[in-house]
Motif scaffolding. Structure first.
Motif, PDB file in Angstrom:
ATOM      1  N   CYS A   1       0.845  -1.188   0.000  1.00 19.61           N
ATOM      2  CA  CYS A   1       0.000   0.000   0.000  1.00 19.61           C
ATOM      3  C   CYS A   1       0.886   1.246   0.000  1.00 19.61           C
ATOM      4  O   CYS A   1       2.079   1.173   0.330  1.00 19.61           O
ATOM      5  CB  CYS A   1      -0.948   0.025   1.196  1.00 19.61           C
ATOM      6  SG  CYS A   1      -0.142   0.231   2.798  1.00 19.61           S
ATOM      7  N   VAL A   2       0.290   2.377  -0.368  1.00 20.80           N
ATOM      8  CA  VAL A   2       0.984   3.670  -0.368  1.00 20.80           C
ATOM      9  C   VAL A   2       0.246   4.608   0.573  1.00 20.80           C
ATOM     10  O   VAL A   2      -0.984   4.682   0.560  1.00 20.80           O
ATOM     11  CB  VAL A   2       1.041   4.289  -1.780  1.00 20.80           C
ATOM     12  CG1 VAL A   2       1.607   5.704  -1.725  1.00 20.80           C
ATOM     13  CG2 VAL A   2       1.890   3.431  -2.709  1.00 20.80           C
TER      14      VAL A   2
ATOM     15  N   GLY B   1      -0.801  14.590  -5.811  1.00 25.21           N
ATOM     16  CA  GLY B   1      -1.214  15.982  -5.998  1.00 25.21           C
ATOM     17  C   GLY B   1      -1.165  16.708  -4.671  1.00 25.21           C
ATOM     18  O   GLY B   1      -1.623  16.187  -3.651  1.00 25.21           O
ATOM     19  N   ALA B   2      -0.604  17.903  -4.653  1.00 24.20           N
ATOM     20  CA  ALA B   2      -0.346  18.583  -3.381  1.00 24.20           C
ATOM     21  C   ALA B   2      -0.785  20.042  -3.390  1.00 24.20           C
ATOM     22  O   ALA B   2      -1.143  20.612  -4.433  1.00 24.20           O
ATOM     23  CB  ALA B   2       1.141  18.489  -3.045  1.00 24.20           C
ATOM     24  N   SER B   3      -0.716  20.643  -2.205  1.00 25.27           N
ATOM     25  CA  SER B   3      -1.068  22.052  -2.051  1.00 25.27           C
ATOM     26  C   SER B   3      -0.025  22.981  -2.653  1.00 25.27           C
ATOM     27  O   SER B   3      -0.265  24.187  -2.767  1.00 25.27           O
ATOM     28  CB  SER B   3      -1.245  22.379  -0.562  1.00 25.27           C
ATOM     29  OG  SER B   3      -2.335  21.675  -0.021  1.00 25.27           O
TER      30      SER B   3
ATOM     31  N   ALA C   1      -8.424  11.571 -10.550  1.00 30.95           N
ATOM     32  CA  ALA C   1      -9.220  10.429 -11.012  1.00 30.95           C
ATOM     33  C   ALA C   1      -8.656   9.937 -12.335  1.00 30.95           C
ATOM     34  O   ALA C   1      -8.137  10.737 -13.132  1.00 30.95           O
ATOM     35  CB  ALA C   1     -10.689  10.809 -11.166  1.00 30.95           C
ATOM     36  N   SER C   2      -8.751   8.640 -12.577  1.00 31.11           N
ATOM     37  CA  SER C   2      -8.238   8.076 -13.825  1.00 31.11           C
ATOM     38  C   SER C   2      -9.388   7.700 -14.745  1.00 31.11           C
ATOM     39  O   SER C   2     -10.484   7.355 -14.296  1.00 31.11           O
ATOM     40  CB  SER C   2      -7.379   6.843 -13.540  1.00 31.11           C
ATOM     41  OG  SER C   2      -8.155   5.809 -12.974  1.00 31.11           O
TER      42      SER C   2
ATOM     43  N   ILE D   1      -3.764  10.985  -3.881  1.00 32.03           N
ATOM     44  CA  ILE D   1      -2.877  10.072  -4.597  1.00 32.03           C
ATOM     45  C   ILE D   1      -3.709   9.189  -5.520  1.00 32.03           C
ATOM     46  O   ILE D   1      -4.903   8.984  -5.299  1.00 32.03           O
ATOM     47  CB  ILE D   1      -2.026   9.202  -3.643  1.00 32.03           C
ATOM     48  CG1 ILE D   1      -2.926   8.420  -2.674  1.00 32.03           C
ATOM     49  CG2 ILE D   1      -1.039  10.055  -2.876  1.00 32.03           C
ATOM     50  CD1 ILE D   1      -2.155   7.511  -1.726  1.00 32.03           C
ATOM     51  N   LEU D   2      -3.059   8.669  -6.546  1.00 30.81           N
ATOM     52  CA  LEU D   2      -3.742   7.861  -7.561  1.00 30.81           C
ATOM     53  C   LEU D   2      -2.752   6.856  -8.128  1.00 30.81           C
ATOM     54  O   LEU D   2      -1.560   7.164  -8.277  1.00 30.81           O
ATOM     55  CB  LEU D   2      -4.269   8.775  -8.678  1.00 30.81           C
ATOM     56  CG  LEU D   2      -4.947   8.132  -9.886  1.00 30.81           C
ATOM     57  CD1 LEU D   2      -6.305   7.560  -9.487  1.00 30.81           C
ATOM     58  CD2 LEU D   2      -5.123   9.150 -11.014  1.00 30.81           C
ATOM     59  N   LEU D   3      -3.218   5.665  -8.446  1.00 31.75           N
ATOM     60  CA  LEU D   3      -2.397   4.659  -9.109  1.00 31.75           C
ATOM     61  C   LEU D   3      -2.837   4.516 -10.553  1.00 31.75           C
ATOM     62  O   LEU D   3      -4.039   4.452 -10.845  1.00 31.75           O
ATOM     63  CB  LEU D   3      -2.524   3.304  -8.415  1.00 31.75           C
ATOM     64  CG  LEU D   3      -1.905   3.155  -7.025  1.00 31.75           C
ATOM     65  CD1 LEU D   3      -2.192   1.762  -6.483  1.00 31.75           C
ATOM     66  CD2 LEU D   3      -0.413   3.423  -7.043  1.00 31.75           C
TER      67      LEU D   3
END
Length: 471
Positions: free
Chosen positions: A55-56, A106-108, A137-138, A88-90
């Motif tokens: 996991c991340v 993705g960050a501030s 989203a993918s 976060i996204l995979l």
């Protein structure tokens, strides 16, 4: 320490009286072992499952980390953001492809970074988003991903910007939900906007399609797909709306609270706010309504409540999901607790064979659930508590027999393990090393083909299994 107001004290005393407390032995709680995974130095807000063993995690310390959940090893650290990581996204490769799994953060700091999850290398640092990145989203059909915030952007797998459109709302986009191959929904405060994606070769265009008729009076807090070709939105005012993914019209509403004073509550506490929803199967939605659990039958116009647990936690529930192949419904809360819900083995009929999470959760067959009267509501039992975090528990991910991982405001990840299974694995390993014969055991069918029954106290728990009746 700040003094509590009289109203706050009354509310707290009421909750203490109403909230269920588990017995010390916790005979129905399989999770008897924990591993503390330390790396983050601030709130861990994001957690995603990579595969059956990894996991991340990511959080406000501006880093993400890859973990092996079999032994708790930290495999990689992804550093480079200057402000907290919000999402976060995979991106997984197509079947048969030799491409690596990509991690998107993705960050501030207005950056989106693309990482090789195996090596930890940053493959692309995207700066064109130009605002805080709130959600990702993918769209697997096109092998692209979407980012949301002040604007909407489409990106190729390698991080090339394909298109950008302005956000029609006054606030940032907080949620993105793909509902068809080329269509997705964006949530901005109390509004929902639908977009289509046209992709041809190397060109891509995001087109505004429809602003859904306003149903919510407060900000949307949860947006999910439902297995029957619909999606659902839940908001701070307690309202849940079921939408058709095809016609984009509202099908029905649940939990509508008419009076603004009531849904806002004391000091705008929003006691009925929808923080999270899941729809594990057709026909029902499990919702975190304030600090309570509601299960709605979404096939009925009147929105019948199948099951309900009022005051399940001391504070609002932040996340819920099923664990261990549907054996438990788990909820985590701002109160720092993870609770396990369902029907105790003694309350189940040994002749019943439960096929899906709703049946396991209620202890009733689908036929019996359908025959429930509108006035009849199932109340789940508290089967166990997992207490280890010192702050709010943000969310968790399930790994079946390998346990589950939770993350929280204390910066910790905690890996919760089936203690009996871990003891058996250790015994089997010792037996293999010494040449002794060890009995084999698997928990892969705990929820269907066998049922766990514990006897003994907390330190000397034993496990036997009851085989489900054969067909």
């Amino acid at each position: 320490m700040a003094m509590l107001e009289i109203s706050d004290m009354q509310l707290l005393n009421s909750l203490v009286k109403n909230v269920d407390m588990v017995e010390d032995a916790q005979p129905c709680n399989l999770y008897r072992e924990v591993l503390i995974l330390q790396h983050h130095t601030d709130i861990v807000r994001a957690l995603i499952k990579v595969d059956d063993h990894r996991c991340v995690s990511a959080g406000d310390d501006c880093t993400a980390a890859l973990w092996d959940i079999e032994d708790g090893r930290k495999l990689n650290v992804f550093s480079g953001h200057k402000l907290p990581i919000n999402c976060i996204l995979l991106l997984k490769p197509e079947p048969g492809s030799y491409d690596d799994i990509l991690l998107i953060t993705g960050a501030s700091d207005k950056h989106i970074k693309v990482w090789n999850i195996e090596t930890g290398q940053c493959l692309e640092d995207i700066t064109e988003h130009n605002s805080s990145v709130k959600c990702l989203a993918s769209l697997p059909a096109f092998d692209i991903f979407i980012s949301g915030g002040e604007k909407l952007c489409a990106w190729s797998r390698k991080g090339k910007q394909l298109h950008q459109v302005e956000n029609p709302g006054k606030a940032d986009i907080q949620f993105l939900l793909p509902i068809k191959e080329n269509r997705f929904v964006a949530a901005c405060e109390e509004s929902l906007y639908v977009y289509t994606v046209e992709y041809c070769g190397d060109s891509c265009e995001i087109k505004f399609f429809k602003h859904l008729f306003r149903q919510h009076r407060e900000a949307i807090g949860s947006l999910i797909n439902v297995p029957d070709g619909s999606f659902a939105s839940g908001s701070l005012d307690g309202l849940i709306v079921l939408w058709s993914s095809h016609t984009l019209s509202a099908i029905r509403q649940f939990n509508q609270i008419k009076e603004e004073k009531e849904f806002r509550g004391i000091d705008n506490h929003y006691p009925f706010s929808i923080q999270h929803m899941i729809s594990p199967e057709k026909g029902c939605i499990f919702a975190a309504v304030g600090n309570s659990i509601y299960v709605f039958d979404i096939t009925k116009d009147q929105g019948r409540i199948i099951a309900k647990k009022q005051d399940a936690h001391m504070s609002k529930i932040k996340h819920m999901d099923f664990l261990y192949h549907g054996l438990y419904l788990a909820t985590c809360s701002e109160d720092g607790a993870i609770k396990l819900w369902g029907r105790a083995p003694a309350e189940k009929n040994d002749k019943d064979y439960f096929m899906n999470p709703l049946e396991t959760f209620t202890g009733l067959s689908s036929d019996k659930i359908r025959k429930l009267k509108k006035s009849e509501t199932v109340e789940p039992c508290l089967l166990g508590e997992c207490l280890g975090h010192s702050g709010a528990v943000q969310l968790f991910v399930d790994f079946g027999e390998e346990g589950f991982v939770s993350c929280g405001g204390d910066g910790l990840l905690i890996l919760w393990k089936d203690g009996v299974l871990q003891n058996l694995k250790r015994s089997q390993f010792i037996g293999e090393m010494t040449g002794a014969t060890q009995s084999s055991y698997t928990c892969s069918t705990l929820t269907g083909l066998s049922r766990p029954i514990f006897t003994g106290d907390d330190d000397q728990a034993t496990l036997r299994t009851e085989e489900s009746p054969s067909d």
